[in-house]
Design an enzyme around this catalytic site. Sequence first.
Site, short mmCIF file in Angstrom:
data_model
loop_
_atom_site.label_atom_id
_atom_site.label_comp_id
_atom_site.label_asym_id
_atom_site.label_seq_id
_atom_site.Cartn_x
_atom_site.Cartn_y
_atom_site.Cartn_z
N ASP A 8 56.28 49.14 -9.09
CA ASP A 8 55.83 50.12 -8.10
C ASP A 8 55.71 49.41 -6.76
O ASP A 8 56.00 48.21 -6.65
CB ASP A 8 54.50 50.73 -8.55
CG ASP A 8 54.26 52.12 -7.97
OD1 ASP A 8 55.04 52.57 -7.11
OD2 ASP A 8 53.27 52.76 -8.37
N GLU A 10 52.97 50.27 -4.05
CA GLU A 10 51.68 50.25 -3.36
C GLU A 10 50.90 48.97 -3.62
O GLU A 10 50.08 48.55 -2.80
CB GLU A 10 50.83 51.46 -3.77
CG GLU A 10 51.28 52.78 -3.19
CD GLU A 10 52.35 53.47 -4.01
OE1 GLU A 10 52.78 54.59 -3.64
OE2 GLU A 10 52.79 52.89 -5.03
N HIS A 60 59.03 53.35 -7.82
CA HIS A 60 58.31 53.91 -6.68
C HIS A 60 59.09 55.03 -6.01
O HIS A 60 60.26 54.86 -5.68
CB HIS A 60 58.02 52.83 -5.65
CG HIS A 60 57.39 53.35 -4.39
ND1 HIS A 60 56.09 53.81 -4.34
CD2 HIS A 60 57.90 53.53 -3.14
CE1 HIS A 60 55.82 54.23 -3.12
NE2 HIS A 60 56.90 54.08 -2.37
N HIS A 104 48.86 50.15 -8.63
CA HIS A 104 47.66 50.58 -7.91
C HIS A 104 46.72 51.31 -8.86
O HIS A 104 47.12 51.70 -9.96
CB HIS A 104 48.04 51.51 -6.75
CG HIS A 104 48.87 52.68 -7.20
ND1 HIS A 104 48.32 53.82 -7.75
CD2 HIS A 104 50.21 52.86 -7.22
CE1 HIS A 104 49.28 54.66 -8.07
NE2 HIS A 104 50.44 54.11 -7.77
N HIS A 115 46.35 56.83 -6.12
CA HIS A 115 46.81 58.17 -6.46
C HIS A 115 47.29 58.13 -7.91
O HIS A 115 47.39 57.06 -8.51
CB HIS A 115 47.96 58.64 -5.54
CG HIS A 115 49.20 57.83 -5.66
ND1 HIS A 115 49.36 56.61 -5.02
CD2 HIS A 115 50.34 58.03 -6.36
CE1 HIS A 115 50.55 56.11 -5.31
NE2 HIS A 115 51.16 56.95 -6.13
N GLU A 133 48.67 56.62 -13.51
CA GLU A 133 50.04 56.21 -13.85
C GLU A 133 50.02 55.04 -14.83
O GLU A 133 50.78 55.00 -15.80
CB GLU A 133 50.79 55.78 -12.59
CG GLU A 133 51.02 56.87 -11.58
CD GLU A 133 51.50 56.31 -10.25
OE1 GLU A 133 52.18 55.26 -10.23
OE2 GLU A 133 51.20 56.94 -9.21
#
Length: 274
Positions: A8, A10, A60, A104, A115, A133
Amino acid sequence: MKIYMSVDMEGITGLPDATFVDWRKHNYERSRKIMTDEANYIIQAAFDYGVEEVLVNDSHSKMNNLLIDQLHPDALLITGESKPFSMMQGLNATYSGVFFAGYHARAGQRGVMTHSMIHAIRNIYINDHCVGEMGMNAYLAGYFGVPVLLVSGDDQAAMEAEKLIPYITTAVVKETISRASVKSLTPKKAGQLLAEKVKLALDRKQLVAPLVPPEAPELTMEFNNSGQAEWADLMPGTIWIPGTTKVRFQAKDMKEAYQAMLVMTELAVQTTFS
C-alpha cells in the site's frame, strides 16, 4: 520458500498526506519512486535470506503505482485496478508467508491517512470483530493457511497489527503527529530497518499462526451515510439493518466475504450529495 507482498502507499516512509498518494496531486510521482525503492529493500532482504520467489501486489488506489522498470528484477509484480481479490490478488496456499508493506491503521483510529478501503466506510466487521484493510487481508491470507509475518508502516499501523496477530514483526518507518503529518525516518534509514525486520520476521515465522477466519463469516459494513448503505444493499443477499447505516451479508466462506466487501464498496462510492 515463497513470499507474497501486498504494498500500500499511505504507510510508506516520509509520506504525510494526500498530496503524496493521490495520482492527481503534485507530490504523487515522487512517492512512486519512494514506494518502489521501499519495496526493493524488502525484496532484496527476502532474497538475501534465501527466499526463492517474491510476488508483489500493488495494492494502492488504482493499483498501478509501482515503477516496474525500477523494481527488483527477480520479483514478480501484479499491477492494475480490476482484480477479483484486490489487495490480495494472486495469494494461494503455496506461499510460506505474507508481508504487508506501506500499510495504515483502520478508519476512525489515530494514524497517518487512516481509512478502510474508501472514506465511505466507517467500520468493517467479521462476525463481531471490527477490522480494517489489514484485518480483511490477514483473514483472507488465513483462509489459505498463510500467516502474515511482517507489517511496515506508521506506529499506529504497527499497533493494530500487533493486536491482530500475535508474534508478528512490525517495522515502524514513521510516527504519527496528526492524520496528515509525521516524524519519519529517511528512506535509506528506513531501508536498513526494513532489511533487519525482514530477517527477523523470517527467523520468527514458526511462531506466527495464520489468522484463521470463521468458517461461514458474517460480514457487516458500516457506512457514513444512508445513501451509501442504500447502494450497498443493492447487492443480492444483503440485509440493511433498520435504523443504522450497517449492511450485513452472510458469506459461505472468507473468499466470498472478501469479494462481497469489494462489491459493496464499489456500490457505495456511487453515492452523491446533490
